[in-house]
Structure formats: C-alpha cells, structure tokens
Design a protein around this motif. Structure first.
Motif, PDB file in Angstrom:
ATOM      1  N   SER A  83      -8.692  15.723  -6.757  1.00 50.09           N
ATOM      2  CA  SER A  83      -8.912  14.482  -6.016  1.00 50.09           C
ATOM      3  C   SER A  83      -7.592  14.091  -5.372  1.00 50.09           C
ATOM      4  CB  SER A  83      -9.387  13.368  -6.958  1.00 50.09           C
ATOM      5  OG  SER A  83      -9.445  12.123  -6.279  1.00 50.09           O
ATOM      6  N   PHE A  84      -7.645  13.447  -4.181  1.00 49.49           N
ATOM      7  CA  PHE A  84      -6.381  13.034  -3.572  1.00 49.49           C
ATOM      8  C   PHE A  84      -6.014  11.593  -3.925  1.00 49.49           C
ATOM      9  CE2 PHE A  84      -9.550  12.380  -0.216  1.00 49.49           C
ATOM     10  CZ  PHE A  84      -9.204  11.155   0.338  1.00 49.49           C
ATOM     11  N   TYR A  85      -6.705  11.027  -4.917  1.00 43.28           N
ATOM     12  CA  TYR A  85      -6.249   9.815  -5.601  1.00 43.28           C
ATOM     13  C   TYR A  85      -6.890   9.813  -6.981  1.00 43.28           C
ATOM     14  CZ  TYR A  85     -10.752   7.899  -3.966  1.00 43.28           C
ATOM     15  OH  TYR A  85     -12.082   7.695  -3.691  1.00 43.28           O
ATOM     16  N   ALA A  86      -6.312   9.072  -7.899  1.00 47.52           N
ATOM     17  CA  ALA A  86      -6.730   9.127  -9.302  1.00 47.52           C
ATOM     18  C   ALA A  86      -7.546   7.896  -9.688  1.00 47.52           C
ATOM     19  CB  ALA A  86      -5.506   9.233 -10.211  1.00 47.52           C
ATOM     20  N   THR A  87      -8.599   8.133 -10.449  1.00 46.59           N
ATOM     21  CA  THR A  87      -9.359   7.073 -11.110  1.00 46.59           C
ATOM     22  C   THR A  87      -9.465   7.441 -12.592  1.00 46.59           C
ATOM     23  OG1 THR A  87     -11.505   8.149 -10.790  1.00 46.59           O
ATOM     24  CG2 THR A  87     -10.744   6.675  -9.022  1.00 46.59           C
ATOM     25  N   ALA A 109       1.360  30.120  -4.878  1.00 46.43           N
ATOM     26  CA  ALA A 109       2.534  30.996  -4.697  1.00 46.43           C
ATOM     27  C   ALA A 109       2.532  31.727  -3.352  1.00 46.43           C
ATOM     28  CB  ALA A 109       2.622  31.996  -5.845  1.00 46.43           C
ATOM     29  N   GLY A 110       2.046  31.042  -2.320  1.00 45.58           N
ATOM     30  CA  GLY A 110       2.126  31.589  -0.971  1.00 45.58           C
ATOM     31  C   GLY A 110       0.982  32.486  -0.548  1.00 45.58           C
ATOM     32  N   ARG A 111       0.053  32.798  -1.455  1.00 48.60           N
ATOM     33  CA  ARG A 111      -1.071  33.662  -1.044  1.00 48.60           C
ATOM     34  C   ARG A 111      -2.046  32.864  -0.173  1.00 48.60           C
ATOM     35  NH1 ARG A 111      -5.800  32.716  -3.901  1.00 48.60           N
ATOM     36  NH2 ARG A 111      -5.568  31.431  -5.780  1.00 48.60           N
ATOM     37  N   PRO A 112      -2.770  33.520   0.721  1.00 44.15           N
ATOM     38  CA  PRO A 112      -3.753  32.812   1.552  1.00 44.15           C
ATOM     39  C   PRO A 112      -4.834  32.165   0.686  1.00 44.15           C
ATOM     40  CG  PRO A 112      -3.306  34.992   2.430  1.00 44.15           C
ATOM     41  CD  PRO A 112      -2.665  34.949   1.079  1.00 44.15           C
ATOM     42  N   ILE A 113      -5.150  30.920   0.978  1.00 45.25           N
ATOM     43  CA  ILE A 113      -6.178  30.199   0.221  1.00 45.25           C
ATOM     44  C   ILE A 113      -7.108  29.457   1.178  1.00 45.25           C
ATOM     45  CG2 ILE A 113      -4.885  29.937  -1.934  1.00 45.25           C
ATOM     46  CD1 ILE A 113      -4.081  27.124  -1.005  1.00 45.25           C
ATOM     47  N   GLN A 114      -8.349  29.295   0.719  1.00 43.10           N
ATOM     48  CA  GLN A 114      -9.336  28.518   1.466  1.00 43.10           C
ATOM     49  C   GLN A 114      -9.574  27.214   0.710  1.00 43.10           C
ATOM     50  OE1 GLN A 114     -13.218  30.287   2.005  1.00 43.10           O
ATOM     51  NE2 GLN A 114     -13.576  29.149   3.897  1.00 43.10           N
ATOM     52  N   VAL A 115      -9.388  26.090   1.407  1.00 45.66           N
ATOM     53  CA  VAL A 115      -9.452  24.773   0.773  1.00 45.66           C
ATOM     54  C   VAL A 115     -10.565  23.948   1.405  1.00 45.66           C
ATOM     55  CG1 VAL A 115      -8.219  22.617   0.306  1.00 45.66           C
ATOM     56  CG2 VAL A 115      -6.988  24.810   0.240  1.00 45.66           C
ATOM     57  N   GLY A 116     -11.510  23.475   0.597  1.00 45.67           N
ATOM     58  CA  GLY A 116     -12.535  22.545   1.058  1.00 45.67           C
ATOM     59  C   GLY A 116     -12.002  21.128   1.071  1.00 45.67           C
ATOM     60  N   TRP A 117     -12.501  20.301   1.995  1.00 44.51           N
ATOM     61  CA  TRP A 117     -11.946  18.954   2.195  1.00 44.51           C
ATOM     62  C   TRP A 117     -13.084  17.955   2.388  1.00 44.51           C
ATOM     63  CZ3 TRP A 117      -8.245  15.702   1.490  1.00 44.51           C
ATOM     64  CH2 TRP A 117      -7.979  14.634   2.350  1.00 44.51           C
ATOM     65  N   LEU A 118     -13.151  16.952   1.505  1.00 44.98           N
ATOM     66  CA  LEU A 118     -14.150  15.882   1.576  1.00 44.98           C
ATOM     67  C   LEU A 118     -13.428  14.549   1.466  1.00 44.98           C
ATOM     68  CD1 LEU A 118     -16.908  17.485  -0.663  1.00 44.98           C
ATOM     69  CD2 LEU A 118     -17.139  16.908   1.760  1.00 44.98           C
ATOM     70  N   PRO A 119     -13.063  13.938   2.602  1.00 48.08           N
ATOM     71  CA  PRO A 119     -12.178  12.772   2.570  1.00 48.08           C
ATOM     72  C   PRO A 119     -12.835  11.440   2.240  1.00 48.08           C
ATOM     73  CG  PRO A 119     -12.633  13.409   4.823  1.00 48.08           C
ATOM     74  CD  PRO A 119     -13.269  14.455   3.959  1.00 48.08           C
ATOM     75  N   GLY A 120     -14.070  11.183   2.756  1.00 53.13           N
ATOM     76  CA  GLY A 120     -14.689   9.869   2.559  1.00 53.13           C
ATOM     77  C   GLY A 120     -15.203   9.315   3.879  1.00 53.13           C
ATOM     78  N   ILE A 131     -10.575  19.787  -2.368  1.00 52.04           N
ATOM     79  CA  ILE A 131      -9.874  18.503  -2.450  1.00 52.04           C
ATOM     80  C   ILE A 131     -10.787  17.435  -1.886  1.00 52.04           C
ATOM     81  CG2 ILE A 131      -7.876  17.172  -1.703  1.00 52.04           C
ATOM     82  CD1 ILE A 131      -6.354  19.803  -1.377  1.00 52.04           C
ATOM     83  N   GLY A 132     -11.005  16.370  -2.637  1.00 48.87           N
ATOM     84  CA  GLY A 132     -11.910  15.337  -2.164  1.00 48.87           C
ATOM     85  C   GLY A 132     -11.546  13.958  -2.655  1.00 48.87           C
ATOM     86  N   ASN A 133     -12.288  12.976  -2.148  1.00 49.58           N
ATOM     87  CA  ASN A 133     -12.187  11.638  -2.717  1.00 49.58           C
ATOM     88  C   ASN A 133     -12.648  11.689  -4.172  1.00 49.58           C
ATOM     89  OD1 ASN A 133     -15.200  10.789  -2.845  1.00 49.58           O
ATOM     90  ND2 ASN A 133     -14.958  11.566  -0.746  1.00 49.58           N
ATOM     91  N   ARG A 148       0.840  -1.199   0.000  1.00 51.69           N
ATOM     92  CA  ARG A 148       0.000   0.000   0.000  1.00 51.69           C
ATOM     93  C   ARG A 148       0.874   1.247   0.000  1.00 51.69           C
ATOM     94  NH1 ARG A 148      -0.057   2.261   5.087  1.00 51.69           N
ATOM     95  NH2 ARG A 148       0.499   0.883   6.824  1.00 51.69           N
ATOM     96  N   VAL A 149       0.253   2.338  -0.356  1.00 50.10           N
ATOM     97  CA  VAL A 149       0.856   3.655  -0.269  1.00 50.10           C
ATOM     98  C   VAL A 149       0.218   4.378   0.902  1.00 50.10           C
ATOM     99  CG1 VAL A 149       0.958   5.904  -1.426  1.00 50.10           C
ATOM    100  CG2 VAL A 149       1.469   3.823  -2.704  1.00 50.10           C
ATOM    101  N   ASP A 150       1.003   5.123   1.643  1.00 50.29           N
ATOM    102  CA  ASP A 150       0.466   5.874   2.770  1.00 50.29           C
ATOM    103  C   ASP A 150      -0.377   7.027   2.227  1.00 50.29           C
ATOM    104  OD1 ASP A 150      -0.066   7.292   5.076  1.00 50.29           O
ATOM    105  OD2 ASP A 150       1.979   7.121   5.868  1.00 50.29           O
ATOM    106  N   PHE A 151      -1.674   7.001   2.503  1.00 60.35           N
ATOM    107  CA  PHE A 151      -2.548   8.070   2.007  1.00 60.35           C
ATOM    108  C   PHE A 151      -2.256   9.407   2.684  1.00 60.35           C
ATOM    109  CE2 PHE A 151      -4.666   5.213  -0.659  1.00 60.35           C
ATOM    110  CZ  PHE A 151      -5.556   5.927  -1.456  1.00 60.35           C
ATOM    111  N   ALA A 152      -1.485   9.386   3.760  1.00 61.94           N
ATOM    112  CA  ALA A 152      -0.992  10.650   4.302  1.00 61.94           C
ATOM    113  C   ALA A 152      -0.101  11.330   3.275  1.00 61.94           C
ATOM    114  CB  ALA A 152      -0.220  10.408   5.603  1.00 61.94           C
ATOM    115  N   ASP A 153       0.719  10.541   2.603  1.00 60.59           N
ATOM    116  CA  ASP A 153       1.587  11.094   1.560  1.00 60.59           C
ATOM    117  C   ASP A 153       0.777  11.553   0.350  1.00 60.59           C
ATOM    118  OD1 ASP A 153       3.839  10.598   3.111  1.00 60.59           O
ATOM    119  OD2 ASP A 153       4.140   8.601   2.261  1.00 60.59           O
ATOM    120  N   MET A 154      -0.309  10.838   0.049  1.00 57.52           N
ATOM    121  CA  MET A 154      -1.171  11.229  -1.077  1.00 57.52           C
ATOM    122  C   MET A 154      -1.817  12.592  -0.806  1.00 57.52           C
ATOM    123  SD  MET A 154      -1.296   8.638  -3.391  1.00 57.52           S
ATOM    124  CE  MET A 154      -2.929   8.366  -4.084  1.00 57.52           C
TER     125      MET A 154
END
Length: 339
Positions: free
Chosen positions: A256-260, A165-176, A232-234, A146-152
C-alpha cells in the motif's frame, strides 16, 4: 491473529497521558521540532471536514483532531461527507459550518478545487482555512498540514526497486479516485520515480476507496496482468489484493502507498510487504494548532509535513502506533459544532 488491538491497548493509556510533542517535521522546507500552543486564548469554534469515515486512517485523523481540541480548549465540529463521490455533500457541510458561525476550518478535501471559492471568502473575512492531508489547491489557504503523496508513492516504488536489485519488474498500480489531490500527487511521484528504473507499470484504473469498487479493480488487474511482480495500491485495494493473490495463484507481492491499521496487520502477518506512513494523527493535531495560531494572529508556516517512514515487518517493532490510529475502543468521531 489480531495482534494490533492487544499491542496498542498495552500502551494506549500512557499514550493518552503523554504529550505528543516536540515532533520532528519539515516546515517550509526546513527540519524543526514542532511545539504546539499550550492552550488557546479563547474557546474558538472550529469545523473539521473529512472525506469519509469508512476506515481507520480517517478514524485516526478524527481522533487526533478531537484530542488536540480538548488539549487546546477549543470547540470542534467534525463532519464527514460519506465518500469521495460526495463532493457536493462536503460543500454543503462547509456552508453549514459557515452558517453556524465557525471561526476557522480544517479541511481534508475530496478534490483540489470544489471548495476554493468558499474557502477564499472565509479567509478574506479573517477566518482561517487549513488544508489537511488531501491537498486543497486554492489561493489564500492559511496553511497546509500534509505530506506530499508524491513522496509517499516515490518511497513505495523505490522500496520495491531496491528489493528487486535492479532486475526488470512489472508493477500493478491502483491509486484511488481520479479527482482526489492525493491521488494526483501519488501518480506524479510514481512518474518521477520511473525513469532509469527497470519497472513496467500496469495501471489498474481509478475508483472510490470502498471495498466493493477496489475489489473489482483488483480482480480485473490481476486478470489482465497475471504475471505481476508487485501490486501497489491504496489501502483498500492492497488489503483485498493481499487476500486474493493467494487464491488465484498470483506471485505478486502487495504494497500500500499509505498505512492503515488493517494494512499494518497484514504486514505483520506477511500478506502485505510494506507501506509508508504519513502519520495522519500528527497531521491532524498540527492542523488544529495551526488554525488556532492563525486565529490568534500568529504568522504560521505555509506547509508542515511529518517525516515519511517506510514500514515493513522489521520497522513495525519500533513504530509508535499513536501516530497512525486511535487507541483500541475508539471509532470514527462525528460531532456537530458546539455553541
């Protein structure tokens, strides 16, 4: 434009004929070229348990398992539980394989713990249990492919931070699903990558990776946080979000934090920005080879991981799709353990 089936069909025959190895992996922390056995000593009977067969990610895993079983000359049963909400079904399938006299088990677990007792009983009896993709956290597991999904997740967040480039950003997160080991790992990776960045995280909640549930979570996340820069999501969440953001006027760019296969199509079409790949077909092939090696008394590495690669439009031009999915015309493989 459905470009992937056409592209893949052009080289699927040569892919099937070619050997997949040697393949660069990290084995117990050291880089090496993985070379599987040429053939098994005997037609071992091996059970593979997968969480579901609803998407092309797991179709690729099943195909990789089946291809490697044929190459090695072993007998393989492939079972899928129907979803991450069906942990009890996966346990029943494990028990079924035990009753059928399986010599070894390759397990992509629904969660990190439910199969631990059953797995420990089998490994103590000399029947190897190989952890595949999802992380089965039990004492005595024979090996992990397996690959560590922490690394993914870390690679995905680092990609957007570099892009911003270092500017403040807001990131949505939908892990599963919350109880899945790969989701817990992904969240750990995200937490570890956050300090020192200019990222504000908006957590969209947990849920099974089916389209209806992820669509609900995406809608709610965009409603609550209309100014997201990135989401970023599943794979299911990303695929739906890529279509929805255009309709609701959101400026969020989707990853996506993994590819299909579907995610790769959307990357090519400009709907999804990027996704890392953990090469699930290779993980499956390695897992089956590890099971055979363990059955034949070899000492095997505890953890083997293919190298993570971040895929965007530019990277797709050189990417080997056979690491990720089955050729055109191959769907989910489900089969009973042969006698």
């Amino acid at each position: 434009m459905r470009w992937l089936p056409v592209w893949f069909c052009l080289f699927s025959q040569s892919l099937l004929a070619a050997e997949w190895f040697p393949y660069p992996v990290e084995a117990d922390g050291r880089m090496r070229d993985y070379r599987p056995l040429p053939v098994a000593d005997k037609p071992w009977r091996i059970c593979a348990l997968l969480p579901h067969g609803k998407d092309r990610y797991w179709w690729g895993v099943a195909w990789g398992l089946d291809q490697e079983a044929n190459r090695l000359g072993v007998r393989l049963g492939i079972y899928e539980a129907g979803g991450y909400e069906h942990a009890a079904v996966q346990l029943e399938q494990f028990d079924h394989c035990v009753a059928e006299g399986a010599n070894a088990f390759v397990v992509a677990s629904i969660n990190t713990y439910d199969l631990c007792h059953a797995a420990e009983v089998q490994t103590k009896a000399g029947r190897p249990v190989i952890d595949l993709v999802n992380r089965l956290d039990c004492p005595g597991i024979s090996a992990h492919s397996r690959v560590d999904f922490a690394d993914m997740a870390r690679a995905t967040l680092e990609y957007v931070v570099k892009r911003s480039a270092g500017r403040p950003i807001q990131v949505g997160w939908l892990p599963g699903p919350a109880d899945a080991g790969w989701v817990q790992d992904a969240e750990r990776g995200l937490r570890e990558a956050m300090p020192g960045s200019a990222v504000t995280l908006a957590h969209g909640g947990y849920g099974p990776v089916d389209r209806s549930r992820q669509a609900q979570l995406v809608r709610e996340l965009l409603k609550q946080h209309p100014q997201l820069d990135y989401l970023i999501g599943n794979a299911e969440a990303a695929a739906f979000a890529a279509q929805l953001v255009r309709n609701v006027g959101s400026q969020a760019q989707v990853l996506s934090f993994y590819a299909t296969e579907r995610v790769l199509e959307q990357i090519h079409e400009g709907q999804v920005l990027a996704a890392p790949t953990d090469s699930p077909v290779i993980q499956a092939r390695v897992a089956l080879d590890l099971a055979v090696r363990a059955l034949q008394g070899e000492k095997v590495p505890q953890l083997i991981s293919p190298k993570i690669e971040m895929l965007d439009v530019a990277a797709l031009e050189r990417f080997d799709l056979g690491r990720l999915m089955p050729p055109e015309g191959h769907w989910m493989i489900r089969q009973e353990l042969p006698d």
